[in-house]
Design an enzyme around this catalytic site. Sequence first.
Site, PDB file in Angstrom:
ATOM      1  N   ASN A  77    -123.892  25.015 -58.527  1.00 13.46           N
ATOM      2  CA  ASN A  77    -123.333  24.042 -59.049  1.00 13.46           C
ATOM      3  C   ASN A  77    -123.930  22.880 -59.233  1.00 13.46           C
ATOM      4  OD1 ASN A  77    -121.460  22.435 -60.684  1.00 13.46           O
ATOM      5  ND2 ASN A  77    -119.819  22.983 -59.200  1.00 13.46           N
ATOM      6  N   GLU A  86    -114.835  25.357 -58.900  1.00  8.73           N
ATOM      7  CA  GLU A  86    -116.221  25.714 -59.852  1.00  8.73           C
ATOM      8  C   GLU A  86    -116.821  26.965 -59.214  1.00  8.73           C
ATOM      9  OE1 GLU A  86    -116.450  21.990 -62.862  1.00  8.73           O
ATOM     10  OE2 GLU A  86    -117.381  21.844 -60.700  1.00  8.73           O
ATOM     11  N   ILE A 127    -111.122  12.532 -58.955  1.00 10.37           N
ATOM     12  CA  ILE A 127    -110.240  11.338 -59.094  1.00 10.37           C
ATOM     13  C   ILE A 127    -108.765  11.998 -59.213  1.00 10.37           C
ATOM     14  CG2 ILE A 127    -109.497   9.537 -60.511  1.00 10.37           C
ATOM     15  CD1 ILE A 127    -112.455   8.867 -61.568  1.00 10.37           C
ATOM     16  N   LYS A 182    -123.781  21.486 -55.658  1.00  6.57           N
ATOM     17  CA  LYS A 182    -122.698  22.067 -54.500  1.00  6.57           C
ATOM     18  C   LYS A 182    -123.154  23.660 -54.826  1.00  6.57           C
ATOM     19  CE  LYS A 182    -118.863  19.025 -55.701  1.00  6.57           C
ATOM     20  NZ  LYS A 182    -117.640  18.655 -56.264  1.00  6.57           N
ATOM     21  N   ASP A 203    -117.957   4.069 -59.915  1.00  7.54           N
ATOM     22  CA  ASP A 203    -117.005   4.389 -58.914  1.00  7.54           C
ATOM     23  C   ASP A 203    -115.810   3.931 -58.895  1.00  7.54           C
ATOM     24  OD1 ASP A 203    -115.986   5.536 -56.449  1.00  7.54           O
ATOM     25  OD2 ASP A 203    -117.818   5.654 -55.298  1.00  7.54           O
ATOM     26  N   ARG A 262    -123.837  27.550 -62.595  1.00  8.04           N
ATOM     27  CA  ARG A 262    -123.028  26.716 -63.802  1.00  8.04           C
ATOM     28  C   ARG A 262    -124.101  26.013 -64.699  1.00  8.04           C
ATOM     29  NH1 ARG A 262    -120.830  20.544 -63.308  1.00  8.04           N
ATOM     30  NH2 ARG A 262    -119.800  20.444 -65.155  1.00  8.04           N
ATOM     31  N   HIS A 315    -116.213  21.261 -68.940  1.00  4.54           N
ATOM     32  CA  HIS A 315    -115.229  21.686 -67.711  1.00  4.54           C
ATOM     33  C   HIS A 315    -114.701  23.116 -67.618  1.00  4.54           C
ATOM     34  CE1 HIS A 315    -115.608  16.996 -67.055  1.00  4.54           C
ATOM     35  NE2 HIS A 315    -116.044  17.595 -66.204  1.00  4.54           N
ATOM     36  N   ARG A 320    -120.365   7.395 -68.703  1.00  2.00           N
ATOM     37  CA  ARG A 320    -120.334   7.549 -70.085  1.00  2.00           C
ATOM     38  C   ARG A 320    -119.337   7.136 -70.740  1.00  2.00           C
ATOM     39  NH1 ARG A 320    -120.439  13.831 -69.083  1.00  2.00           N
ATOM     40  NH2 ARG A 320    -120.642  13.647 -66.504  1.00  2.00           N
ATOM     41  N   HIS A 346    -109.088  17.021 -66.220  1.00  2.00           N
ATOM     42  CA  HIS A 346    -110.316  17.027 -65.153  1.00  2.00           C
ATOM     43  C   HIS A 346    -110.792  15.622 -65.093  1.00  2.00           C
ATOM     44  CE1 HIS A 346    -113.626  18.949 -62.855  1.00  2.00           C
ATOM     45  NE2 HIS A 346    -114.433  17.640 -63.320  1.00  2.00           N
ATOM     46  N   GLY A 372    -117.539  12.643 -64.469  1.00  2.00           N
ATOM     47  CA  GLY A 372    -117.120  13.249 -65.802  1.00  2.00           C
ATOM     48  C   GLY A 372    -115.832  13.456 -65.972  1.00  2.00           C
TER      49      GLY A 372
END
Length: 401
Positions: free
Chosen positions: A12, A377, A327, A19, A279, A94, A182, A237, A204, A208
């Site tokens: 991922n 995921e 988050i 990951k 962040d 992914r 997502h 973004r 989510h 992102g």
Amino acid sequence: MTPRRLHVLAINGGSSSLKFGLFQVHGREASPHVTGEAQAIGSSAGLLRVRAGHDGSTLHEETVAVADNVQAFARIARLLAGMDVPRPDAIGHRIVHGGPHLLAHARIDAAVMARLETASAFAPLHVPAALAVVRAAQARFPDVPQVACLDTAFHAGLPEETRTLPVDRALLVDGVRRYGFHGLSCASILAQWPQAPPRLVIAHLGSGASITAVRAGRSVDTSMGMTPSGGVMMATRCGDLDPGVLAWLSRERGMDARTLERLVDHRSGLLGVSGISGDLRRLRQLERKEPAAKLAIGMFVLSVRKQIAAMAAVLHGIDALVFTGGIGEHDAQARADICEGLAWAGIRLDPARNRSGAQRIDDGDAACEVRVMPTEEERQICRDVHALLVGTGDIGGSGAG
């Protein structure tokens, strides 16, 4: 012989992290042998960590310079080869965007790779890096099936009124439509909560972020559009933006497509508004003394709240709201701020439960159930790989036996 169990390696990759997890998969059950991640890819102080699957204890941790995701994968593969874990029977990747011609998870062959190469134009921030890792995995494990697990697959059945964008119909043949993203995260929520009520909204929220409306287990609308740049405001973004802004920047400032792409994907969102960081944790430390940090946080909260309200309207009401992502899972204040304006929809939090990290955080008398659930995921990738390969008979043997 149809395999009862497979050992599946899930990959991922993100823009600065990768990951992974090696799982034993049997039907919908996926048990990790090891999990881990490479962080701060591209910096001289990258972190590589491997954890035991049964208890999450750290098996290996090192600070190492990793130039890109391909180098991260190579290092991870070498570490796994030196551990007492099974060799993978299959590898799942992914892939953020499958483009207009690949809307379902697929075993990767030359034809699928060609379609994914074409899809790079829809998500240049994500797909080329993922395909580089696919090639590296094919070279290192030439006899192991590789599977593309698409974030867009979960949304492939969007109703026509939500997947169609309000532009000239002639553009539809070029793949200009809403795809949604997502999807692996959303699927993992449903796998964890198979008895979820029929009108579900999944938020989510990470670097992102997207909001998805799910009716009876199927995606019916989602905030991201043709690319992962749209929808709610994100770390770097912009999310949804007046298209006239881009036309003005092109006409009056002479910005070409590459410059505009850099602006909306890397210099906008929390970072763009605050001028400090994308962040949210960093901005929280500064919001009392930096008005721009406070403004960025407020805009993020409002954009998420608006999208949740919109999805509730799409569903003709809301039975449950799930927060997930970095988050969504870990920032209690963000959850409280987002839900503060949604009492009219039956969304009311129990402040103590929200702060405590409980799974269910709504006021028990509220009409809408609110949960905090981990995005899984990597586990979902493994489930999808197993379902695809077993279902199509594309793999033999019995895995672990």
